[in-house]
Design a protein around this motif. Structure first.
Motif, PDB file in Angstrom:
ATOM      1  N   VAL A  93       0.847  -1.196   0.000  1.00 20.46           N
ATOM      2  CA  VAL A  93       0.000   0.000   0.000  1.00 20.46           C
ATOM      3  C   VAL A  93       0.880   1.243   0.000  1.00 20.46           C
ATOM      4  CG1 VAL A  93      -1.748   1.300   1.276  1.00 20.46           C
ATOM      5  CG2 VAL A  93      -1.819  -1.190   1.269  1.00 20.46           C
ATOM      6  N   PHE A  94       0.514   2.223  -0.830  1.00 24.12           N
ATOM      7  CA  PHE A  94       1.243   3.478  -0.938  1.00 24.12           C
ATOM      8  C   PHE A  94       0.287   4.624  -0.649  1.00 24.12           C
ATOM      9  CE2 PHE A  94       2.924   0.281  -3.715  1.00 24.12           C
ATOM     10  CZ  PHE A  94       4.303   0.360  -3.545  1.00 24.12           C
ATOM     11  N   PHE A  95       0.669   5.503   0.270  1.00 24.89           N
ATOM     12  CA  PHE A  95      -0.143   6.694   0.520  1.00 24.89           C
ATOM     13  C   PHE A  95       0.310   7.808  -0.412  1.00 24.89           C
ATOM     14  CE2 PHE A  95      -0.658   4.402   4.484  1.00 24.89           C
ATOM     15  CZ  PHE A  95      -2.000   4.628   4.773  1.00 24.89           C
ATOM     16  N   GLY A  96      -0.618   8.684  -0.799  1.00 26.18           N
ATOM     17  CA  GLY A  96      -0.218   9.805  -1.642  1.00 26.18           C
ATOM     18  C   GLY A  96      -1.375  10.664  -2.087  1.00 26.18           C
ATOM     19  N   SER A  97      -1.061  11.551  -3.000  1.00 26.79           N
ATOM     20  CA  SER A  97      -2.089  12.454  -3.526  1.00 26.79           C
ATOM     21  C   SER A  97      -1.836  12.694  -5.010  1.00 26.79           C
ATOM     22  CB  SER A  97      -2.036  13.789  -2.772  1.00 26.79           C
ATOM     23  OG  SER A  97      -2.663  14.794  -3.539  1.00 26.79           O
ATOM     24  N   ALA A  98      -2.839  12.405  -5.814  1.00 27.53           N
ATOM     25  CA  ALA A  98      -2.707  12.659  -7.246  1.00 27.53           C
ATOM     26  C   ALA A  98      -2.662  14.152  -7.504  1.00 27.53           C
ATOM     27  CB  ALA A  98      -3.877  12.019  -7.991  1.00 27.53           C
ATOM     28  N   LEU A  99      -3.288  14.910  -6.587  1.00 24.59           N
ATOM     29  CA  LEU A  99      -3.377  16.352  -6.791  1.00 24.59           C
ATOM     30  C   LEU A  99      -2.035  17.034  -6.548  1.00 24.59           C
ATOM     31  CD1 LEU A  99      -5.861  18.130  -7.510  1.00 24.59           C
ATOM     32  CD2 LEU A  99      -5.796  18.888  -5.128  1.00 24.59           C
ATOM     33  N   THR A 100      -1.366  16.696  -5.416  1.00 19.80           N
ATOM     34  CA  THR A 100      -0.090  17.360  -5.123  1.00 19.80           C
ATOM     35  C   THR A 100       1.098  16.544  -5.631  1.00 19.80           C
ATOM     36  OG1 THR A 100       0.206  16.275  -2.985  1.00 19.80           O
ATOM     37  CG2 THR A 100      -1.097  18.295  -2.991  1.00 19.80           C
ATOM     38  N   GLY A 101       0.870  15.287  -5.941  1.00 18.13           N
ATOM     39  CA  GLY A 101       1.957  14.464  -6.490  1.00 18.13           C
ATOM     40  C   GLY A 101       2.744  13.708  -5.441  1.00 18.13           C
ATOM     41  N   VAL A 102       2.486  13.960  -4.136  1.00 19.66           N
ATOM     42  CA  VAL A 102       3.266  13.223  -3.138  1.00 19.66           C
ATOM     43  C   VAL A 102       2.875  11.743  -3.177  1.00 19.66           C
ATOM     44  CG1 VAL A 102       3.566  15.215  -1.609  1.00 19.66           C
ATOM     45  CG2 VAL A 102       1.684  13.611  -1.186  1.00 19.66           C
ATOM     46  N   GLY A 103       3.848  10.889  -2.930  1.00 14.30           N
ATOM     47  CA  GLY A 103       3.589   9.446  -2.911  1.00 14.30           C
ATOM     48  C   GLY A 103       3.655   8.804  -4.290  1.00 14.30           C
ATOM     49  N   VAL A 104       3.578   9.621  -5.348  1.00 14.81           N
ATOM     50  CA  VAL A 104       3.573   9.043  -6.691  1.00 14.81           C
ATOM     51  C   VAL A 104       4.928   8.394  -7.039  1.00 14.81           C
ATOM     52  CG1 VAL A 104       3.256   9.559  -9.152  1.00 14.81           C
ATOM     53  CG2 VAL A 104       1.652  10.464  -7.454  1.00 14.81           C
ATOM     54  N   PRO A 105       6.062   9.033  -6.658  1.00 20.12           N
ATOM     55  CA  PRO A 105       7.346   8.348  -6.902  1.00 20.12           C
ATOM     56  C   PRO A 105       7.426   6.994  -6.189  1.00 20.12           C
ATOM     57  CG  PRO A 105       7.713  10.675  -6.413  1.00 20.12           C
ATOM     58  CD  PRO A 105       6.261  10.412  -6.162  1.00 20.12           C
ATOM     59  N   ASP A 106       6.858   6.900  -4.974  1.00 17.13           N
ATOM     60  CA  ASP A 106       6.868   5.611  -4.265  1.00 17.13           C
ATOM     61  C   ASP A 106       6.063   4.574  -5.050  1.00 17.13           C
ATOM     62  OD1 ASP A 106       8.382   6.489  -2.155  1.00 17.13           O
ATOM     63  OD2 ASP A 106       6.659   7.057  -0.919  1.00 17.13           O
ATOM     64  N   LEU A 107       4.901   4.990  -5.560  1.00 15.69           N
ATOM     65  CA  LEU A 107       4.064   4.073  -6.327  1.00 15.69           C
ATOM     66  C   LEU A 107       4.798   3.597  -7.583  1.00 15.69           C
ATOM     67  CD1 LEU A 107       1.297   2.706  -6.915  1.00 15.69           C
ATOM     68  CD2 LEU A 107       0.695   4.772  -8.189  1.00 15.69           C
ATOM     69  N   LEU A 108       5.458   4.539  -8.263  1.00 13.34           N
ATOM     70  CA  LEU A 108       6.168   4.173  -9.494  1.00 13.34           C
ATOM     71  C   LEU A 108       7.300   3.191  -9.197  1.00 13.34           C
ATOM     72  CD1 LEU A 108       6.222   7.621 -11.318  1.00 13.34           C
ATOM     73  CD2 LEU A 108       4.829   5.616 -11.860  1.00 13.34           C
ATOM     74  N   ALA A 109       8.019   3.477  -8.104  1.00 10.76           N
ATOM     75  CA  ALA A 109       9.090   2.550  -7.718  1.00 10.76           C
ATOM     76  C   ALA A 109       8.477   1.188  -7.399  1.00 10.76           C
ATOM     77  CB  ALA A 109       9.849   3.094  -6.506  1.00 10.76           C
ATOM     78  N   GLY A 110       7.298   1.205  -6.808  1.00  8.29           N
ATOM     79  CA  GLY A 110       6.605  -0.047  -6.473  1.00  8.29           C
ATOM     80  C   GLY A 110       6.221  -0.831  -7.708  1.00  8.29           C
ATOM     81  N   ILE A 111       5.717  -0.130  -8.723  1.00 12.32           N
ATOM     82  CA  ILE A 111       5.344  -0.817  -9.970  1.00 12.32           C
ATOM     83  C   ILE A 111       6.579  -1.486 -10.558  1.00 12.32           C
ATOM     84  CG2 ILE A 111       4.624  -0.420 -12.376  1.00 12.32           C
ATOM     85  CD1 ILE A 111       2.756   1.820 -11.278  1.00 12.32           C
ATOM     86  N   GLU A 112       7.687  -0.739 -10.509  1.00 11.30           N
ATOM     87  CA  GLU A 112       8.922  -1.246 -11.104  1.00 11.30           C
ATOM     88  C   GLU A 112       9.498  -2.416 -10.309  1.00 11.30           C
ATOM     89  OE1 GLU A 112      11.802   1.831 -11.474  1.00 11.30           O
ATOM     90  OE2 GLU A 112      13.060   0.683 -12.855  1.00 11.30           O
ATOM     91  N   SER A 113       9.440  -2.308  -8.963  1.00 11.73           N
ATOM     92  CA  SER A 113      10.137  -3.366  -8.218  1.00 11.73           C
ATOM     93  C   SER A 113       9.272  -4.555  -7.831  1.00 11.73           C
ATOM     94  CB  SER A 113      10.830  -2.819  -6.968  1.00 11.73           C
ATOM     95  OG  SER A 113      10.293  -1.630  -6.547  1.00 11.73           O
ATOM     96  N   TRP A 114       7.960  -4.364  -7.719  1.00 12.29           N
ATOM     97  CA  TRP A 114       7.190  -5.451  -7.127  1.00 12.29           C
ATOM     98  C   TRP A 114       6.301  -6.223  -8.097  1.00 12.29           C
ATOM     99  CZ3 TRP A 114       9.798  -6.180  -3.082  1.00 12.29           C
ATOM    100  CH2 TRP A 114      10.207  -5.129  -2.261  1.00 12.29           C
TER     101      TRP A 114
END
Ligand SMILES: Nc1nc2c(ncn2[C@@H]2O[C@H](COP(=O)(O)OP(=O)(O)OP(=O)(O)O)[C@@H](O)[C@H]2O)c(=O)[nH]1
Ligand SMILES: [Mg+2]
Length: 656
Positions: A225-246
């Motif tokens: 699970v990744f917390f974040g905000s599509a509006l401000t962009g926080v958490g999106v780098p974590d999600l992208l890293a997650g897509i790539e690694s997991w």
């Protein structure tokens, strides 16, 4: 380059399109972030989507993460367009399920999580909108565990949640506070983790834990699970890293024969048809001839060979004309005029799972009429094109006047079809009231036969049928008992059985039955397939009348959690809505009710529930099949000549 195909799924308005947009920005595909509210995003491109601010059609965009190409499908969240999600599921390698930090786990979130599980896809969760007032953090994780029955690991933490300035911090993978619960979780499903724990004196290496976590995510045992905000962009780098690694990338078998599945059909304004397909094996080049394997209504596979005249590949937010494409990728194919959604391409591995019945078919039917009655022919042509893009609307001509009915999930879909007909085809239409689509099933056994040149049989054919009830959800099972007809005649009989049972005694689709061909005979000189086609409905419908039928309506299983003191009011409303209450349990804080309720009553009850429970009620419903309609069964107007009226049927059919 490795490719992965992921879908973004969520309840309506959770922020899928905003997240897709933010991902494209974060990966450098676009230089400014578009907005759903302004109608400027990359994936909501239809005029109607921009005007309404909701996604209607799934859309593919592509971006790159280091050496990984990601095709991302942004899907609609509104339940009226769930068919778009269902079609996408068959071509994905993984899913990002978006949960709004404010609204939490919603009814469609649960249905989607179930569908993802049925499709056997690994999943990541993005908890969106942490910047919004009312957003929740840790407690929401508990809701996700409980309501979605998932084993989750938070990969980051949120601070300042509920404020515009909310931030996230990536979890330190060496921090014992993260490692210890992770080791416990991993060990629950794999002995090896305990062995490694013991072997290393309680300190398994980071590499071991990551490999184990990756394996369990791929095996769908754990959801990060990744917390974040599509509006401000926080958490999106974590999600992208997650897509790539997991997430596991698409398996490539490029040296095999080409194989793929069509999941979407679109038309350019010029009329050019594009078949979107996921290639599962082999490769495909422009001007190559490919075999399309389409499943007919009778279950037969038809083979059609066509030439690919163009290939669109998705790259960096746009499509590029390519000369070739290979396994793992999603492509737009030009030139396949016969292609339909669900068709398999080529002779290679088909890949896409047989469409899991994760979502029910549309429960409503409604008549469409042109405002200008002389426009019935163009209206039919336009609806045929729409049905090509959404086969579930199942056009049906109801009578000789050419009145057309279509199947629908709900009123928003109705409005969208109306607006599409007006905008794209210049056709004004009105809809009749929606009627719930029922089904009909035999109550007992009925048998009948008609022999060649006996009792005024005007056809050169002998057929006999037995119709019997079968278990719920089994559809129509067709059995051939004996005989030695030429194969074309057998095929004509079987096809006609399916065509005839589109309307039973009360006009509904006949299902959950076994049809046995008990007799079959022909005249080697005079018989044609047409004789079998015309005789079959007469005999089959008489057998069905002897069996008798019951009409069933779609029902949902509804689970509610309500404050204890609202039980009286809620129960009263449920009973009025023809619900059958199965269970009522008090768990110390709230009352849990399980009931079965007709789909037709559901929306109304969902409107009443917030008022009845002071806004504290929670509920979810799942399609639960069809159940007998109590009281007078509803009927549906028949289309075409009625075989139960022999004289009329023969006059209409025999001489044609
Ligand atoms: N505050 C805040 N608002 C957001 C966020 N993400 C989306 N929104 C808003 O939520 C609304 C819905 O966003 P969409 O991106 O259209 O949601 P969706 O899930 O694509 O909706 P459908 O496709 O119609 O199901 C819009 O008004 C967005 O501006 C977020 O992270 N924070
Ligand atoms: Mg959207």
């Amino acid at each position: 380059m490795a490719i992965i195909n992921i879908g973004i799924l969520a309840h309506v308005d959770a922020g899928k399109t905003s997240l897709s947009e933010r991902i494209l920005f974060a990966t450098g595909v676009i230089t400014a972030v578009g907005s759903v509210d302004k109608g400027t995003t990359q994936t909501d491109t239809l005029e109607l989507e921009r005007a309404r601010g909701i996604t209607i059609k799934s859309a593919v965009v592509s971006f790159q993460l280091n050496n990984l190409k990601v095709n991302l499908i942004d899907t609609p969240g509104h339940p009226d367009f769930v068919a778009e999600v269902a079609r996408s599921l068959g071509v994905l390698d993984g899913v990002v399920l978006v949960v709004s930090a404010v609204e939490g786990v919603q009814s469609q979130t649960r249905r989607l999580a179930r569908a993802v599980r049925a499709a056997e896809l690994p999943m990541l969760i993005f908890v969106n909108k942490i910047d919004r007032l009312g957003a929740r953090g840790e407690p929401l994780l508990e809701d996700i565990r409980r309501k979605l029955k998932l084993r989750v690991v938070a990969m980051n933490t949120a601070a300042g949640i509920g404020l515009r300035t909310a931030e996230v911090a990536t979890r330190d993978r060496d921090d014992p506070a993260w490692r210890a619960p992770l080791i416990d979780l991993l060990a629950e499903t794999n002995e090896r983790v305990i062995e490694e724990f013991d072997r290393t004196g309680g300190d398994p290496s980071a590499a071991f834990l990551e490999a184990e976590l990756r394996a369990q995510i791929a095996a769908r045992a754990i959801v990060p699970v990744f917390f974040g905000s599509a509006l401000t962009g926080v958490g999106v780098p974590d999600l992208l890293a997650g897509i790539e690694s997991w997430l596991p990338v698409a398996e490539e078998a490029t040296d095999a024969p080409v194989g793929g599945t069509v999941f979407k059909i679109a038309r350019r304004p010029s009329g050019d048809k594009i078949a979107y397909a996921r290639l599962v094996s082999g490769s495909l080049a422009v001007r190559q001839r490919v075999v399309l394997r389409c499943r007919e209504a009778s279950g037969e596979i038809a083979l059609i060979e066509e030439r690919v005249t163009g290939i669109d590949r998705f790259a960096s937010g746009t499509t590029l004309a390519a000369q070739a494409a290979s396994a793992g990728d999603i492509v737009g194919l030009h030139g396949l005029r016969a292609a339909r959604i669900g068709d398999r391409i080529g002779t290679g591995e088909a890949g896409a799972k047989e469409s899991t019945q994760a979502f029910p078919p549309p429960a409503l039917e409604s008549v469409v009429r042109p405002v200008d009655l002389s426009q019935i022919t163009p209206l039919r042509a336009a609806l045929e094109q729409l049905a090509e893009q959404d086969p579930l609307i199942s056009l049906r001509q109801r009578n000789e006047e050419g009145e057309i009915s279509i199947r629908l999930y709900g009123d928003v879909q109705k409005e969208v079809i109306m607006e599409t007909l007006a905008r794209d085809y210049g056709l004004g239409v009105t809809f009749g009231p929606s009627q719930t689509m029922c089904s009909e099933s035999p109550l007992g056994t009925g048998e009948d036969a008609e022999c060649i040149s006996a009792n005024g049989n005007p056809f050169y054919a002998t057929v006999g049928f037995r119709v019997e009830p079968a278990e719920r959800g089994s559809g129509i099972r067709y059995v051939r008992e004996l005989g030695s007809l030429p194969p074309a005649f057998y095929r004509a009989i079987e096809d006609t059985v399916h065509e005839t049972f589109v309307q039973g005694l009360s006009g509904w689709n006949v299902t959950d039955c076994v049809v046995t061909l008990t007799q079959a005979g022909f005249d080697s000189v005079l018989s044609t397939a047409g004789d079998f086609r015309k005789l079959t409905p007469l005999v089959l419908m008489r057998a069905l009348r002897l069996a008798g039928t019951e009409v069933r309506e779609p029902v949902e299983e509804l689970d509610l959690d309500i404050p204890e003191d609202t039980l009286g009011a809620v129960r009263g409303a449920l009973v009025n809505a023809r619900a059958t209450i199965r269970d009522t349990v008090y768990d110390g804080s709230s009352l849990h009710i399980t009931c079965e309720i007709p789909t037709a009553e559901l929306r109304d009850i969902e409107h009443q529930l917030p008022g009845l429970t002071r806004g504290d009620g929670e509920w979810v419903s799942i399609f639960a099949g069809y159940a007998r309609v109590s009281g007078d069964p509803p009927t549906r107007p028949r289309a075409g000549p009625n075989p139960l009226n022999r004289a009329h049927y023969l006059a209409e059919v025999a001489l044609s």
